[in-house]
Design an enzyme around this catalytic site. Structure first.
Site, PDB file in Angstrom:
ATOM      1  N   ASP A 171     -21.607  22.292  45.316  1.00 25.20           N
ATOM      2  CA  ASP A 171     -20.252  22.582  45.794  1.00 25.20           C
ATOM      3  C   ASP A 171     -20.303  23.392  47.090  1.00 25.20           C
ATOM      4  OD1 ASP A 171     -21.095  24.949  44.685  1.00 25.20           O
ATOM      5  OD2 ASP A 171     -19.302  25.283  43.463  1.00 25.20           O
ATOM      6  N   SER A 172     -21.510  23.714  47.553  1.00 25.55           N
ATOM      7  CA  SER A 172     -21.672  24.301  48.888  1.00 25.55           C
ATOM      8  C   SER A 172     -21.136  23.343  49.948  1.00 25.55           C
ATOM      9  CB  SER A 172     -23.150  24.612  49.166  1.00 25.55           C
ATOM     10  OG  SER A 172     -23.972  23.503  48.852  1.00 25.55           O
TER      11      SER A 172
ATOM     12  N   ASP B  82     -22.550  19.342  41.046  1.00 26.54           N
ATOM     13  CA  ASP B  82     -21.944  20.624  40.680  1.00 26.54           C
ATOM     14  C   ASP B  82     -20.560  20.412  40.095  1.00 26.54           C
ATOM     15  OD1 ASP B  82     -23.316  23.017  40.917  1.00 26.54           O
ATOM     16  OD2 ASP B  82     -23.016  23.152  43.085  1.00 26.54           O
TER      17      ASP B  82
ATOM     18  N   LYS C 157     -24.155  20.486  37.009  1.00 28.11           N
ATOM     19  CA  LYS C 157     -24.571  21.896  37.045  1.00 28.11           C
ATOM     20  C   LYS C 157     -23.336  22.758  36.930  1.00 28.11           C
ATOM     21  CE  LYS C 157     -26.152  24.031  40.986  1.00 28.11           C
ATOM     22  NZ  LYS C 157     -25.117  25.081  41.184  1.00 28.11           N
TER      23      LYS C 157
ATOM     24  N   GLU D 109     -22.017  27.078  36.808  1.00 27.05           N
ATOM     25  CA  GLU D 109     -22.375  28.491  36.968  1.00 27.05           C
ATOM     26  C   GLU D 109     -21.960  29.288  35.739  1.00 27.05           C
ATOM     27  OE1 GLU D 109     -20.787  30.023  40.637  1.00 27.05           O
ATOM     28  OE2 GLU D 109     -21.702  28.417  41.834  1.00 27.05           O
TER      29      GLU D 109
ATOM     30  N   GLU E 275     -30.328  32.226  41.359  1.00 21.94           N
ATOM     31  CA  GLU E 275     -30.037  32.427  42.794  1.00 21.94           C
ATOM     32  C   GLU E 275     -29.916  33.907  43.161  1.00 21.94           C
ATOM     33  OE1 GLU E 275     -26.699  30.221  44.362  1.00 21.94           O
ATOM     34  OE2 GLU E 275     -26.769  31.283  46.286  1.00 21.94           O
TER      35      GLU E 275
END
Ligand code: KIV
Length: 288
Positions: free
Chosen positions: A63-64, A102, A132, A134, A201
């Site tokens: 999602d960056s 993401d 993925k 978080e 991270e």
């Protein structure tokens, strides 16, 4: 906006038929714990995926892309529509790497059911084999729910950019005893949740190394430690597309400068009417 794509199974540069090799699988990644380091890079487009595919075990549609592609201030405004469109492009552009997409902020935190619905949409619309998400201890039950229902999940702990509004900054985590203890609790919870691997991270090296012993699944580091089971970077960062990057980024090229030089040269030639030249101009063939 509809982002449903039909997966192309016909012969093309992106998807040669028959496929030249079998795509890396989720169990194959899980089995790499403590073995040869895993290589992961981000990809958001088909062409980038084509160029990275042979060199990677995993391609992450991160999602960056919010900041890198869309110029957004953080990953918070990224939508499921965006992730599905870019995820499908990366799957079309690759045939070797495991593609992981993401889950964007707001698409999975409310409940395991919400997460299942979002993840199923991502997998159906993109053809990616995993998602993925978080979060640590509080997301473990959701990962367990998804894993039990056929959705492979990669965890993401430590510095979690979707929580920027709670964290207040992108500084490295694991500085004090309390923060380190919480972080290792997160690592343990994700390892035991059924996740097939996890990203750690932006943490102190000592914390990353402890995480490696706590986790029974591959730990993919970004700003963590060279001793992790694998590494990931944002591709545009390593290519040198941005002047300012996190300390953990190593630039392997200076693409921004090279693009500017090429654009400046093009502009000069357009203004001087030296482009297009002979080689780029259509003219009727001379009769013999
Ligand atoms: O969104 C992303 O690109 C990521 C990686 C940096 C791990 O989550």
């Amino acid at each position: 906006m509809s982002t449903t794509f039909k997966l192309d199974t016909s012969t093309s540069r992106a998807n040669p038929t028959p496929a030249p090799m079998k795509r890396v699988t989720v169990p194959a990644i899980r089995n790499r714990k403590g073995k040869e380091p895993l290589v992961m890079l981000t990809a958001y487009t088909a062409r980038t995926a084509q160029l990275l595919d042979a060199h990677c075990d995993m391609l992450l549609v991160g999602d960056s892309l919010g900041q890198v592609i869309y110029g957004l201030p953080s990953t918070v405004p990224v939508t499921l529509d965006m992730m599905c469109a870019h995820g499908a492009a990366v799957v079309r552009g690759s045939y070797h790497s495991l593609v992981i997409v993401d889950m964007p902020f707001g698409s999975y935190e409310a409940s395991p059911e919400q997460a299942f619905e979002s993840a199923a949409r991502i997998m159906q619309e993109t053809g990616a084999a995993a998602v993925k998400m978080e979060g640590g201890v509080h997301m473990a039950p959701t990962i367990e729910f998804l894993s039990a229902r056929g959705i492979p999940v990669m965890g993401h702990v430590g510095l979690t950019p979707q929580s920027i509004n709670m964290l207040g900054s992108y500084r490295a985590r694991g500085k004090g005893n309390a923060e380190t203890a919480n972080l290792l609790d997160d690592v343990k919870a994700i390892s035991e949740s059924g996740a097939f691997s996890m990203v750690v991270e932006g943490v102190m090296e000592s914390v990353a190394e402890e995480a490696m012993t706590v986790a029974q699944i591959p730990v993919i580091g970004i700003g963590a430690s060279a001793k992790c089971d694998g590494q990931v970077l944002v591709t545009e960062d390593l290519l040198g597309m941005f002047e300012r990057t996190a300390r953990f980024v190593k630039r392997y090229d200076n693409l921004a400068e090279r693009i500017e030089t090429a654009a400046a040269q093009y502009a000069e030639e357009v203004k001087a009417r030296s482009f297009p030249g002979e080689a780029q101009t259509y003219r009727p063939k001379e009769k013999k």
